[in-house]
Design a protein around this motif. Sequence first.
Motif, PDB file in Angstrom:
ATOM      1  N   SER A  77       0.800  -1.228   0.000  1.00 41.72           N
ATOM      2  CA  SER A  77       0.000   0.000   0.000  1.00 41.72           C
ATOM      3  C   SER A  77       0.831   1.275   0.000  1.00 41.72           C
ATOM      4  O   SER A  77       0.486   2.254  -0.668  1.00 41.72           O
ATOM      5  CB  SER A  77      -0.943  -0.014   1.213  1.00 41.72           C
ATOM      6  OG  SER A  77      -1.815  -1.132   1.153  1.00 41.72           O
ATOM      7  N   LYS A  81       1.985   0.602  -4.579  1.00 42.01           N
ATOM      8  CA  LYS A  81       0.869   1.346  -5.184  1.00 42.01           C
ATOM      9  C   LYS A  81       1.303   2.730  -5.647  1.00 42.01           C
ATOM     10  O   LYS A  81       0.763   3.278  -6.615  1.00 42.01           O
ATOM     11  CB  LYS A  81      -0.293   1.441  -4.192  1.00 42.01           C
ATOM     12  CG  LYS A  81      -1.127   0.170  -4.076  1.00 42.01           C
ATOM     13  CD  LYS A  81      -2.290   0.366  -3.149  1.00 42.01           C
ATOM     14  CE  LYS A  81      -3.152  -0.885  -3.038  1.00 42.01           C
ATOM     15  NZ  LYS A  81      -3.870  -1.185  -4.285  1.00 42.01           N
ATOM     16  N   ARG A  82       2.266   3.319  -4.954  1.00 40.86           N
ATOM     17  CA  ARG A  82       2.727   4.656  -5.341  1.00 40.86           C
ATOM     18  C   ARG A  82       3.729   4.592  -6.488  1.00 40.86           C
ATOM     19  O   ARG A  82       3.820   5.522  -7.295  1.00 40.86           O
ATOM     20  CB  ARG A  82       3.338   5.355  -4.140  1.00 40.86           C
ATOM     21  CG  ARG A  82       2.332   5.565  -3.008  1.00 40.86           C
ATOM     22  CD  ARG A  82       2.902   6.393  -1.881  1.00 40.86           C
ATOM     23  NE  ARG A  82       1.915   6.601  -0.819  1.00 40.86           N
ATOM     24  CZ  ARG A  82       2.099   7.387   0.238  1.00 40.86           C
ATOM     25  NH1 ARG A  82       3.240   8.044   0.362  1.00 40.86           N
ATOM     26  NH2 ARG A  82       1.159   7.519   1.152  1.00 40.86           N
ATOM     27  N   PRO A  85       1.265   3.131 -10.384  1.00 39.38           N
ATOM     28  CA  PRO A  85      -0.155   3.487 -10.462  1.00 39.38           C
ATOM     29  C   PRO A  85      -0.834   2.774 -11.636  1.00 39.38           C
ATOM     30  O   PRO A  85      -0.259   2.646 -12.717  1.00 39.38           O
ATOM     31  CB  PRO A  85      -0.129   5.012 -10.657  1.00 39.38           C
ATOM     32  CG  PRO A  85       1.217   5.293 -11.243  1.00 39.38           C
ATOM     33  CD  PRO A  85       2.152   4.279 -10.658  1.00 39.38           C
ATOM     34  N   ARG A  88      -8.168   0.776 -12.115  1.00 43.22           N
ATOM     35  CA  ARG A  88      -8.907  -0.439 -11.795  1.00 43.22           C
ATOM     36  C   ARG A  88      -9.809  -0.826 -12.971  1.00 43.22           C
ATOM     37  O   ARG A  88     -10.103   0.007 -13.840  1.00 43.22           O
ATOM     38  CB  ARG A  88      -9.731  -0.245 -10.522  1.00 43.22           C
ATOM     39  CG  ARG A  88      -8.856  -0.032  -9.294  1.00 43.22           C
ATOM     40  CD  ARG A  88      -9.662   0.112  -8.027  1.00 43.22           C
ATOM     41  NE  ARG A  88      -8.768   0.361  -6.890  1.00 43.22           N
ATOM     42  CZ  ARG A  88      -8.282  -0.600  -6.101  1.00 43.22           C
ATOM     43  NH1 ARG A  88      -8.639  -1.861  -6.325  1.00 43.22           N
ATOM     44  NH2 ARG A  88      -7.476  -0.311  -5.093  1.00 43.22           N
ATOM     45  N   SER A 106      -7.736   3.898  -4.843  1.00 42.35           N
ATOM     46  CA  SER A 106      -6.280   3.842  -4.898  1.00 42.35           C
ATOM     47  C   SER A 106      -5.845   3.060  -6.134  1.00 42.35           C
ATOM     48  O   SER A 106      -6.665   2.509  -6.866  1.00 42.35           O
ATOM     49  CB  SER A 106      -5.726   3.187  -3.638  1.00 42.35           C
ATOM     50  OG  SER A 106      -6.239   1.866  -3.510  1.00 42.35           O
ATOM     51  N   SER A 107      -4.553   2.976  -6.351  1.00 39.42           N
ATOM     52  CA  SER A 107      -4.011   2.245  -7.485  1.00 39.42           C
ATOM     53  C   SER A 107      -4.441   0.787  -7.441  1.00 39.42           C
ATOM     54  O   SER A 107      -4.471   0.156  -6.381  1.00 39.42           O
ATOM     55  CB  SER A 107      -2.484   2.336  -7.485  1.00 39.42           C
ATOM     56  OG  SER A 107      -1.925   1.469  -8.447  1.00 39.42           O
ATOM     57  N   SER A 108      -4.733   0.246  -8.609  1.00 39.99           N
ATOM     58  CA  SER A 108      -5.164  -1.146  -8.683  1.00 39.99           C
ATOM     59  C   SER A 108      -4.011  -2.109  -8.411  1.00 39.99           C
ATOM     60  O   SER A 108      -4.220  -3.213  -7.892  1.00 39.99           O
ATOM     61  CB  SER A 108      -5.753  -1.442 -10.061  1.00 39.99           C
ATOM     62  OG  SER A 108      -6.214  -2.771 -10.148  1.00 39.99           O
ATOM     63  N   SER A 111      -2.710  -5.814  -5.393  1.00 40.62           N
ATOM     64  CA  SER A 111      -3.853  -5.992  -4.507  1.00 40.62           C
ATOM     65  C   SER A 111      -3.396  -6.060  -3.052  1.00 40.62           C
ATOM     66  O   SER A 111      -2.717  -7.006  -2.651  1.00 40.62           O
ATOM     67  CB  SER A 111      -4.612  -7.274  -4.863  1.00 40.62           C
ATOM     68  OG  SER A 111      -5.540  -7.608  -3.856  1.00 40.62           O
ATOM     69  N   GLY A 112      -3.781  -5.037  -2.269  1.00 41.12           N
ATOM     70  CA  GLY A 112      -3.415  -5.040  -0.852  1.00 41.12           C
ATOM     71  C   GLY A 112      -4.111  -6.148  -0.086  1.00 41.12           C
ATOM     72  O   GLY A 112      -3.544  -6.731   0.845  1.00 41.12           O
ATOM     73  N   HIS A 152     -10.099  -5.484  -9.009  1.00 33.75           N
ATOM     74  CA  HIS A 152      -8.689  -5.742  -9.316  1.00 33.75           C
ATOM     75  C   HIS A 152      -8.570  -6.586 -10.577  1.00 33.75           C
ATOM     76  O   HIS A 152      -9.441  -7.413 -10.884  1.00 33.75           O
ATOM     77  CB  HIS A 152      -7.989  -6.479  -8.169  1.00 33.75           C
ATOM     78  CG  HIS A 152      -7.515  -5.592  -7.071  1.00 33.75           C
ATOM     79  ND1 HIS A 152      -6.485  -4.687  -7.220  1.00 33.75           N
ATOM     80  CD2 HIS A 152      -7.933  -5.474  -5.782  1.00 33.75           C
ATOM     81  CE1 HIS A 152      -6.293  -4.050  -6.077  1.00 33.75           C
ATOM     82  NE2 HIS A 152      -7.160  -4.503  -5.195  1.00 33.75           N
ATOM     83  N   ASP A 156      -2.943  -8.046 -10.582  1.00 33.07           N
ATOM     84  CA  ASP A 156      -2.850  -7.339  -9.302  1.00 33.07           C
ATOM     85  C   ASP A 156      -2.849  -8.334  -8.148  1.00 33.07           C
ATOM     86  O   ASP A 156      -2.089  -8.204  -7.184  1.00 33.07           O
ATOM     87  CB  ASP A 156      -4.030  -6.381  -9.118  1.00 33.07           C
ATOM     88  CG  ASP A 156      -4.113  -5.326 -10.205  1.00 33.07           C
ATOM     89  OD1 ASP A 156      -3.087  -5.059 -10.849  1.00 33.07           O
ATOM     90  OD2 ASP A 156      -5.217  -4.773 -10.390  1.00 33.07           O
TER      91      ASP A 156
END
Length: 491
Positions: A77, A81-82, A85, A88, A106-108, A111-112, A152, A156
């Motif tokens: 996360s 994700k940063r 990017p 989804r 947030s970014s797809s 997958s968190g 997702h 991801d």
Amino acid sequence: MRRSYWRVGRVDAELVRRSGELPPTPFDTLFRRLGRAADHSKLWFAVAALLVARKGATRRAGLRGLAAIGGASFSASLVAKRLFPRRRPAAELLPVHRRMTRRPTSSSFPSGHSASAFAFASAVAMEHGPIGAVVFPAAALVGYSRVHTGVHWPSDVAAGAAIGVGAAWATRHWWPHGAGLPEQSEPPVDVPEVGDGSGLVVLVNPASGTDNVDPTAEIIAMWPEAEIIRIEPNTDPVKAMTTRLDQGGVRAVGAAGGDGTVTAVADLAVRYALPLVVVPAGTLDHFARDLGVDGPADTRDATQVGAAVSVDVAEVAVERRESTERITFINTASLGGYPELVRLREKLESRWPKWFAAAVAMPRTLRRAQPLPILLDGEFKLVWMLFVGNGSYQPKGFGAARRASLSSGKLDVRYLRADLPYSRARFVLAALTGTLQTSHVYRHFEAPATEVTLLGPDRRIATDGEVGPSGSRFTFRVRPRSLSVYRLPPP
């Protein structure tokens, strides 16, 4: 690389399209609810709470799982994700009844949810295979639910799963796993069979462990002929046990409790040349774990066939102006910050579990610690704390966790230097990065004996998690293979 990226994108789109063409089933609702349950790892925290409530490998599985979730969540996360990017999947790719009410923004990638799920499952499996076999399918369902509900892409989920497995494996860097240690090499020794408990005297601590479960009934069921001496308030159970041993007719002594109880009885076993029966009933049971005794049933089986091994015990002579007191320990002894940590932990235990109280007490103790000037085998040292282990602990560093053997004939001596600038901050940084072995603030050696002389006021020593007497000189030595303990031979 760009061609590979577009190829993955086409595969993702095709898989999502095929998923969207699946006919409606009751599983659509299940997957939506499962995804919500896994939000912020709530599902895994609930499972971890159940695991931590039980002792042994189950508790270690829950704690390792929580540690892995922390690493996976940070990596997925806050980092991935940063850096990567990605949009989804479009909601229109799925029928309305499959879509999540609130779509993440947030970014797809990655997958968190998948990262946390597979981190927890992998970490649990390291400590407890059967529970891991149950948790892994749940983790896989959580991962697929992110595709099924259209939040997702499949890649991801795959990336999140890889991050999760990696985070679980990374916990071994700071918290080594018992697997991989050499097989235990303690020599076998002849001891009497005490299958029904005849001639067995057991010291029972009814308040041992975090669950405060009295093990007396279990002891009687396993050894119906055994004599029971219970640790009660305002009594001296060790004195009562000594009196009974002086009367004769005892063939073995037992300890049902934590490491403190086992240490007290082990001292008597060495003095009276009697074999020891260990019934792990404490919070962590370090000695029983390193011995290879996972539960009372293991010890019961060993007593029925008279199987035992010979192990080391350690001793420290605490010298004061008027007298010298000798204390036996089976795990560790320490000077400096650790005795203060034990006292603070005991205060916090009235409100929190022992393991959590220790985690809170450590940073507080280190912040308030004072440098300790000593002579270590005649050489001047300025230290924050000094650790002495009965046997060679793994790994090296102040995260000592396991012993491969209880009959090495050596003391494991470690200390943190206080004569270097910012040594406490450097210690914390080295501990977090797993580089303590190469840090200048850490020193380690092994020897059959060592002597510590304080150059300041008397200090208390801690042995096996209990605060002991104060003194000005401490002479440590190992007593090789002086204790016989019941244990089945390894398979």
